[in-house]
Write a protein that holds these residues in place. Structure first.
Motif, PDB file in Angstrom:
ATOM      1  N   LEU A  22       0.660  -1.413   0.653  1.00 38.09           N
ATOM      2  CA  LEU A  22       0.176   0.049   0.655  1.00 38.09           C
ATOM      3  C   LEU A  22       1.092   1.714  -0.465  1.00 38.09           C
ATOM      4  O   LEU A  22       0.758   2.195  -0.547  1.00 38.09           O
ATOM      5  CB  LEU A  22      -0.899  -0.005   1.305  1.00 38.09           C
ATOM      6  CG  LEU A  22      -2.018  -1.433   0.821  1.00 38.09           C
ATOM      7  CD1 LEU A  22      -3.244  -0.824   2.135  1.00 38.09           C
ATOM      8  CD2 LEU A  22      -3.421  -1.313   0.056  1.00 38.09           C
ATOM      9  N   ASN A  23       2.261   1.194   0.059  1.00 36.28           N
ATOM     10  CA  ASN A  23       2.916   2.585   0.445  1.00 36.28           C
ATOM     11  C   ASN A  23       4.243   1.895  -0.955  1.00 36.28           C
ATOM     12  O   ASN A  23       4.651   3.630  -0.826  1.00 36.28           O
ATOM     13  CB  ASN A  23       3.519   2.574   1.923  1.00 36.28           C
ATOM     14  CG  ASN A  23       3.320   2.660   2.944  1.00 36.28           C
ATOM     15  OD1 ASN A  23       2.331   3.826   3.152  1.00 36.28           O
ATOM     16  ND2 ASN A  23       3.035   2.081   3.984  1.00 36.28           N
ATOM     17  N   GLY A  24       3.428   1.859  -1.910  1.00 32.67           N
ATOM     18  CA  GLY A  24       3.948   1.999  -3.325  1.00 32.67           C
ATOM     19  C   GLY A  24       5.350   1.141  -2.894  1.00 32.67           C
ATOM     20  O   GLY A  24       6.202   1.448  -4.025  1.00 32.67           O
ATOM     21  N   HIS A  39      -5.910  -4.827  -1.744  1.00 31.50           N
ATOM     22  CA  HIS A  39      -6.947  -3.739  -2.556  1.00 31.50           C
ATOM     23  C   HIS A  39      -8.163  -3.400  -2.257  1.00 31.50           C
ATOM     24  O   HIS A  39      -8.381  -1.801  -1.347  1.00 31.50           O
ATOM     25  CB  HIS A  39      -5.983  -3.372  -3.898  1.00 31.50           C
ATOM     26  CG  HIS A  39      -4.884  -2.946  -4.272  1.00 31.50           C
ATOM     27  ND1 HIS A  39      -3.851  -1.908  -3.206  1.00 31.50           N
ATOM     28  CD2 HIS A  39      -4.024  -3.375  -5.428  1.00 31.50           C
ATOM     29  CE1 HIS A  39      -3.207  -1.577  -4.013  1.00 31.50           C
ATOM     30  NE2 HIS A  39      -2.438  -2.026  -4.809  1.00 31.50           N
ATOM     31  N   VAL A  86      -6.739   8.389  -4.587  1.00 30.29           N
ATOM     32  CA  VAL A  86      -6.002   9.057  -5.428  1.00 30.29           C
ATOM     33  C   VAL A  86      -4.499   9.961  -4.364  1.00 30.29           C
ATOM     34  O   VAL A  86      -3.831   9.620  -4.781  1.00 30.29           O
ATOM     35  CB  VAL A  86      -6.362   9.540  -6.249  1.00 30.29           C
ATOM     36  CG1 VAL A  86      -5.335  10.890  -7.376  1.00 30.29           C
ATOM     37  CG2 VAL A  86      -7.220   8.240  -7.692  1.00 30.29           C
ATOM     38  N   ALA A  89      -2.291   6.901  -2.428  1.00 31.07           N
ATOM     39  CA  ALA A  89      -1.801   6.840  -3.660  1.00 31.07           C
ATOM     40  C   ALA A  89      -0.818   8.416  -4.271  1.00 31.07           C
ATOM     41  O   ALA A  89       0.669   8.192  -3.561  1.00 31.07           O
ATOM     42  CB  ALA A  89      -1.850   6.542  -4.803  1.00 31.07           C
ATOM     43  N   ALA A  93       3.206   7.749  -2.479  1.00 26.03           N
ATOM     44  CA  ALA A  93       4.606   7.855  -3.494  1.00 26.03           C
ATOM     45  C   ALA A  93       5.567   8.816  -3.530  1.00 26.03           C
ATOM     46  O   ALA A  93       6.927   9.575  -4.367  1.00 26.03           O
ATOM     47  CB  ALA A  93       4.073   8.320  -5.143  1.00 26.03           C
ATOM     48  N   ALA A 287      -8.525   1.077  -4.709  1.00 27.40           N
ATOM     49  CA  ALA A 287      -7.320   1.412  -4.911  1.00 27.40           C
ATOM     50  C   ALA A 287      -6.010   0.959  -6.754  1.00 27.40           C
ATOM     51  O   ALA A 287      -5.262   1.579  -6.510  1.00 27.40           O
ATOM     52  CB  ALA A 287      -6.308   0.270  -3.797  1.00 27.40           C
ATOM     53  N   ALA A 290      -6.341   4.274  -8.603  1.00 32.45           N
ATOM     54  CA  ALA A 290      -5.738   5.095  -8.035  1.00 32.45           C
ATOM     55  C   ALA A 290      -4.235   4.852  -8.298  1.00 32.45           C
ATOM     56  O   ALA A 290      -2.690   5.520  -9.166  1.00 32.45           O
ATOM     57  CB  ALA A 290      -4.968   4.889  -6.483  1.00 32.45           C
ATOM     58  N   GLN A 291      -3.466   3.240  -8.300  1.00 25.63           N
ATOM     59  CA  GLN A 291      -2.312   2.860  -8.778  1.00 25.63           C
ATOM     60  C   GLN A 291      -1.764   2.826 -10.339  1.00 25.63           C
ATOM     61  O   GLN A 291      -1.277   3.334 -10.452  1.00 25.63           O
ATOM     62  CB  GLN A 291      -2.316   1.259  -8.057  1.00 25.63           C
ATOM     63  CG  GLN A 291      -2.004   1.505  -6.418  1.00 25.63           C
ATOM     64  CD  GLN A 291      -0.645   1.530  -6.249  1.00 25.63           C
ATOM     65  OE1 GLN A 291       0.407   1.777  -6.667  1.00 25.63           O
ATOM     66  NE2 GLN A 291      -1.563   2.589  -4.894  1.00 25.63           N
ATOM     67  N   LEU A 294      -1.290   6.736 -10.868  1.00 20.98           N
ATOM     68  CA  LEU A 294      -0.119   7.395 -10.490  1.00 20.98           C
ATOM     69  C   LEU A 294       1.356   6.474 -11.678  1.00 20.98           C
ATOM     70  O   LEU A 294       1.917   7.362 -12.091  1.00 20.98           O
ATOM     71  CB  LEU A 294       0.164   6.569  -8.903  1.00 20.98           C
ATOM     72  CG  LEU A 294       1.896   6.527  -8.468  1.00 20.98           C
ATOM     73  CD1 LEU A 294       1.941   8.287  -8.576  1.00 20.98           C
ATOM     74  CD2 LEU A 294       1.724   5.751  -7.852  1.00 20.98           C
TER      75      LEU A 294
END
Length: 329
Positions: A22-24, A39, A86, A89, A93, A287, A290-291, A294
């Motif tokens: 979740l924290n990319g 997600h 969003v 996300a 990032a 989610a 949003a990913q 990104l």
């Protein structure tokens, strides 16, 4: 407040995996199925990352422009849930978010995320702010802009087909949208339902209702539908919160949700499965959207992509107790 541990329990993975995903964390490798479970659990619980993993490279400032007012919608309206995903996300990032209001951003932006429909004058302003513009919901110009578009184009036909398969020939839709002076949030499914309704000469035009994103508005429009000489036996709503208002009106009429009148919401809010009866609704992968957004921003800013892309995100029907076969009179 949702926690990493709660998400891990629902998804069947370790808290460390949830946190990194979740924290990319770009070094994490998990299967698409695991990623989807995490997600989806995060969406259901309304989780937003708190401790971002900072991406390598220059700091980026992303402008966020809304074609709607966060004051007039309900907190569980789908467009607000997507906006929160969003923004989460971007935070995860390490990208700075700048909410854009007025005639120009308060400072230069590297890219812009826009949600809604904007006037020609406003569109010209957007083009002057940056070449990197991504739209959420719909793409006003697929030859110029990027967009992530939930699959509403086929959703209306899928839902109406599901209900007619249960025997419901009288299906209504309580839509919702918002109009501001130079931008708007149109209902993404309204025009598709209008086309479906036009092909059903036996159904009145009143089966398409134009409400607002609130339970109170949906309640009033549902009462009007139930007072028609041939009232609908199934009703779609533009959000789960609106469906709750509709269920209240149905119950006050002495009818039973799921037995006398079938109900479908939109958004799969966390409380949907705890209502009585549990709400049949449409799951929107906030989610995932949003990913994807990104990733598209990064491919423009970091990789130099210039070709515009429009990506359609999947939606899925979550069948619960508020829908059932048509009961014989």
């Amino acid at each position: 407040m949702a926690t990493i541990k709660q998400i891990a329990q629902i998804a069947g993975v370790s808290p460390a995996t949830v946190s990194r995903l979740l924290n990319g964390d770009p070094k994490l490798s998990v299967s698409p199925q695991t990623r989807e479970r995490v997600h989806r659990a995060a969406d259901r619980l309304g989780y937003l990352p708190r401790h971002p993993v900072r991406a390598a490279g220059p700091a980026r400032t992303i402008g966020v422009l809304k074609g709607f007012s966060t004051l007039s919608g309900t907190d569980s309206a789908p467009h607000l849930s997507l906006l929160r995903a969003v923004e989460g996300a971007l935070h995860a990032a390490g990208m700075a978010k700048l909410t854009v209001t007025g005639d120009a951003p308060a400072q230069p932006v590297d890219a812009l995320i826009a949600y809604g429909t904007f006037s020609p004058t406003r569109m010209e302003r957007l083009r002057r702010w940056t070449d990197n513009i991504l739209f959420l919901g719909e793409n006003p110009d697929p030859l110029s802009f990027d967009a992530v578009v939930p699959g509403f184009d086929w959703l209306c036909g899928h839902l109406c087909g599901y209900l007619t398969g249960l025997g419901h020939s009288r299906v209504a839709y309580v839509s919702a949208g918002e109009e501001l002076p130079d931008c708007s949030l149109p209902d993404p499914m309204s025009r598709h339902f209008a086309a479906w309704l036009q092909n059903r000469s036996d159904l009145p035009a009143e089966y398409l209702r134009h409400a607002s994103f609130s339970p109170e508005s949906a309640y009033a429009h549902t009462r009007a539908l139930l007072e028609l000489p041939r009232a609908p036996t199934a009703i779609l709503y533009a959000s789960d919160a609106m469906a709750v208002g509709g269920c209240r009106a149905i119950a006050e009429r002495g009818l039973r949700v799921g037995l006398d009148v079938s109900v479908i919401g939109l958004g799969d809010m966390a409380a949907a499965s705890f209502l009585s009866p549990a709400l049949t609704t449409v799951y929107i992968p906030y989610a995932l959207i949003a990913q994807v957004a990104l990733h598209m921003l990064r491919s423009r800013l970091d990789d130099g992509r210039r070709e515009p892309l429009t990506v359609c995100a999947p939606l899925s029907l979550v069948v619960r107790d508020s829908c059932g076969p048509l009961r014989e009179a």
